[in-house]
Scaffold this motif. Structure first.
Motif, short mmCIF file in Angstrom:
data_model
loop_
_atom_site.label_atom_id
_atom_site.label_comp_id
_atom_site.label_asym_id
_atom_site.label_seq_id
_atom_site.Cartn_x
_atom_site.Cartn_y
_atom_site.Cartn_z
N ARG A 155 1.16 -1.05 -0.02
CA ARG A 155 0.28 0.29 -0.06
C ARG A 155 0.59 1.68 -0.16
NH1 ARG A 155 -4.92 -1.88 4.51
NH2 ARG A 155 -5.71 -3.45 2.94
N PRO A 156 0.82 1.89 -0.66
CA PRO A 156 -0.77 2.55 -1.16
C PRO A 156 -0.69 1.81 -2.41
CG PRO A 156 0.22 4.65 -1.57
CD PRO A 156 1.26 3.55 -0.77
N TYR A 157 -0.05 1.27 -3.25
CA TYR A 157 0.11 0.35 -4.56
C TYR A 157 -2.09 -0.18 -4.97
CZ TYR A 157 5.09 2.23 -4.88
OH TYR A 157 5.80 3.64 -5.24
N THR A 158 -1.48 -0.94 -3.99
CA THR A 158 -2.24 -1.83 -3.97
C THR A 158 -3.84 -1.95 -2.85
OG1 THR A 158 -1.79 -2.64 -1.94
CG2 THR A 158 -0.93 -4.11 -3.82
N THR A 159 -4.48 -0.52 -2.97
CA THR A 159 -5.74 0.10 -2.84
C THR A 159 -6.42 0.39 -3.32
OG1 THR A 159 -4.27 1.24 -1.14
CG2 THR A 159 -6.50 2.40 -1.74
N THR A 160 -6.14 0.29 -5.10
CA THR A 160 -7.39 0.01 -5.68
C THR A 160 -7.81 -1.36 -7.15
OG1 THR A 160 -6.28 1.62 -6.95
CG2 THR A 160 -7.44 2.86 -5.92
N LEU A 161 -5.82 -1.38 -6.32
CA LEU A 161 -5.44 -2.62 -7.53
C LEU A 161 -5.09 -4.12 -7.00
CD1 LEU A 161 -5.11 -3.15 -11.22
CD2 LEU A 161 -3.45 -1.89 -10.45
N PRO A 162 -5.39 -5.07 -7.06
CA PRO A 162 -4.74 -5.92 -6.92
C PRO A 162 -3.31 -6.25 -6.60
CG PRO A 162 -5.90 -6.56 -8.45
CD PRO A 162 -6.74 -5.36 -8.34
N LYS A 163 -2.50 -6.51 -6.43
CA LYS A 163 -1.07 -6.97 -6.04
C LYS A 163 -0.73 -8.04 -7.92
CE LYS A 163 0.82 -9.65 -3.22
NZ LYS A 163 2.41 -9.98 -2.22
#
Length: 256
Positions: free
Chosen positions: A15-23
């Motif tokens: 996070r915050p990369y994966t707040t709106t996109l799954p890893k």
């Protein structure tokens, strides 16, 4: 050959990369996602089918991968209604799995030969085979060996070497038999259970490229280095670009 990809985690460390996109859908380079790279690799090694274990933002993964036909794979899904850790999703699949199969995390970039790992596992007749990588940790101090209050040894700035799990495994279906569906269960617990039962897992040492994209700094490093990594990560015979959502997903959903 069949592979199960564990793609249900929330990617909290990213996070915050994966707040709106799954890893698994995090972009690497200009036109590839982690999951796309893994599916390309599996297809190039002769795998024909994949099960994706999904939970967090699972519909986005379904929309991107679809039925897997773009990779020449048959892809199905198991969706967790709650987090089941790293082995738990497999318990509901026992009747759908072959005798021996691959299991891997969805955040691994490596040039490991997945097919050879599975062949090695099958020949060994083991219940579980772990792909391992040697990590080296350099200690910046002089290390003392002490016994009964006296120094009995001294090492100046030693390098400690440890084999670590790569998050890629080969497994036999019989290993899953004692466990009921719906149980939240991790690979660490499975290994301890096998050791307690006298069924020691087998290792598959690997010394090629391996990067576990679990932290922002690892993800940034993968993007910085992708131009150099691309030739070893992606099969030379098939370098797809700009793969978007599976265009057939909407058609199938409408037909259903």
């Amino acid at each position: 050959m069949h592979a199960v990809i564990l793609a249900g985690g929330k990617g909290v460390r990213l996070r915050p990369y994966t707040t709106t996109l799954p890893k698994p859908l995090m972009p690497i380079g200009d036109s590839h996602s982690i999951l796309q790279i893994v599916l390309d690799q599996l297809a190039s090694r002769g795998f024909t089918s994949v099960t994706l274990a999904i939970n967090y933002l699972g519909p986005l993964i379904r929309a991107f991968v679809g039925d897997g036909r773009r990779w020449g794979l048959s892809v199905d899904y198991v969706e967790e209604d709650r987090p089941l850790s790293t082995v738990g999703p497999l318990f509901a699949l026992k009747d759908r799995l072959p005798d021996d199969f691959l299991v891997m995390n969805s955040d691994v970039l490596t040039d490991l030969d997945y097919a050879n790992l599975l062949r090695s596992h099958t020949l060994a007749g083991a219940g579980l085979t772990l792909a391992t990588y040697e990590r080296v940790y350099k200690i910046d101090f002089g290390v003392l060996d002490v016994a009964a209050g006296r120094v009995v040894g001294f090492r100046e700035k030693p390098a400690l070497r440890y084999p670590v799990s790569m998050g890629v495994y080969a497994m036999s279906r019989k290993t899953l038999e004692p466990y009921p569906p719906g149980l939240s269960f991790g690979f660490d617990q499975l290994v301890l259970d096998l050791l307690a039962a006298g069924q020691s897992p087998v290792t598959y040492p690997f010394d090629g490229f391996w990067l576990d994209i679990g932290r922002p700094e690892d993800y940034d490093e993968a993007n910085r280095s992708f131009a150099q990594l691309k030739p070893i990560l992606l099969p030379a015979a098939r370098l797809p670009t700009e793969l978007g959502p599976d265009p057939t997903v909407g058609d199938r959903a409408g037909a259903a």
